[in-house]
Design an enzyme around this catalytic site. Structure first.
Site, short mmCIF file in Angstrom:
data_model
loop_
_atom_site.label_atom_id
_atom_site.label_comp_id
_atom_site.label_asym_id
_atom_site.label_seq_id
_atom_site.Cartn_x
_atom_site.Cartn_y
_atom_site.Cartn_z
N HIS A 200 -2.56 -8.96 -5.05
CA HIS A 200 -3.25 -10.77 -4.45
C HIS A 200 -4.74 -10.59 -5.70
O HIS A 200 -4.82 -12.04 -6.11
CB HIS A 200 -3.93 -10.87 -3.41
CG HIS A 200 -4.78 -11.57 -2.94
ND1 HIS A 200 -5.60 -12.25 -3.05
CD2 HIS A 200 -3.31 -12.83 -2.04
CE1 HIS A 200 -6.12 -13.44 -2.58
NE2 HIS A 200 -4.62 -14.03 -2.01
N ASP B 11 -4.31 -19.83 -1.20
CA ASP B 11 -4.03 -18.72 -1.96
C ASP B 11 -4.21 -19.74 -3.59
O ASP B 11 -4.87 -19.31 -4.69
CB ASP B 11 -2.38 -18.08 -2.20
CG ASP B 11 -2.39 -16.87 -1.63
OD1 ASP B 11 -3.46 -16.19 -0.91
OD2 ASP B 11 -1.56 -16.13 -1.51
N ASP C 25 1.64 -19.77 -1.65
CA ASP C 25 1.10 -18.57 -1.46
C ASP C 25 1.84 -17.34 -1.80
O ASP C 25 3.12 -17.94 -1.50
CB ASP C 25 1.20 -18.62 0.13
CG ASP C 25 0.53 -17.86 1.26
OD1 ASP C 25 -0.93 -17.72 0.21
OD2 ASP C 25 0.69 -17.66 2.60
#
Length: 236
Positions: free
Chosen positions: A11, A124, A137
């Protein structure tokens, strides 16, 4: 490896790459920086593997977007939002999501609780697709050992199992309220909202390029708009 540590690492890499226009394939400097980030995490031995994987992630055309991440005209990582809540029953949100997002499928019920105060979150990635804004995402969930395991059905089951459908609804509500604040009476969901796309990173070579897309659920967003917060009190 699977697990939260690997997921958080991936991430962080994608958040960083978004700020660099996802230009990983064309920039030796970014490639070298990614290798250094792997080394700092103790994964120097996996640096080439991670580099090749993320080059594929940013370079593969994603069906819901009609292009690869590095071809996006605009992308904003980690959009922060705040929504005021007034004694909201989580069960009501759960019922609305069951009705409008992937209806007719089994999913765990949301924990029973009443919410009041301010709900804060981060999307995100907010992207622009042909003049429409959407959220993307990244998910590092492992759904199987083979690329073929990342079917639309398997990804939908994972989304529902983990409550990502509710997450997407809140992201889209926050994005819609932001667009309304910028466009005013000219805002039209059909023209300006693209929807929510889940990108399962481990499925990038799968039959759907790891993507599950949820079209803008206008009726759901209208109901949430009424339930969650008066229009004049929301900020994004």
């Amino acid at each position: 490896p699977r697990g939260a540590f690997a997921g958080n690492f991936l991430h962080g890499l994608l958040e960083w790459l978004a700020g660099e226009g996802f230009a990983l394939d064309s920039s030796p400097a970014l490639q070298q920086s990614l290798r250094r980030r792997c080394e700092r995490q103790g994964w120097g031995a996996r640096a080439d593997e991670v580099l090749g994987w993320l080059q594929r992630v940013v370079g593969t055309p994603l069906p819901p977007l009609g292009r690869a991440l590095h071809q996006l005209p605009a992308a904003m990582p980690e959009m922060e939002f705040w929504l005021p809540l007034q004694r909201l029953d989580a069960g009501r949100i759960d019922a609305l999501c069951r009705q409008h997002l992937l209806p007719g499928r089994d999913r765990p019920a949301l924990a029973g609780r009443t919410l009041q105060g301010l709900l804060m979150g981060f999307a995100d990635l907010v992207v622009e697709i042909d003049g429409r804004a959407g959220v993307l995402d990244h998910k590092s969930n492992a759904l199987g050992e083979r690329d073929a395991d990342y079917t639309t059905e398997a990804m939908a089951a994972a989304v529902l199992q983990h409550g990502y459908d509710v997450q997407a609804a809140l992201y889209l509500l926050a994005l819609q309220r932001l667009l309304k604040s910028r466009l005013g009476a000219g805002y039209d969901a059909a023209r300006h909202l693209h929807g929510a796309t889940f990108l399962f990173l481990r499925g990038i070579a799968g039959p759907a390029a790891g993507c599950l897309h949820l079209a803008p659920p206008s009726a759901l967003l209208a109901a949430l708009e009424t339930m969650l917060c008066p229009p004049q009190e929301a900020t994004a």
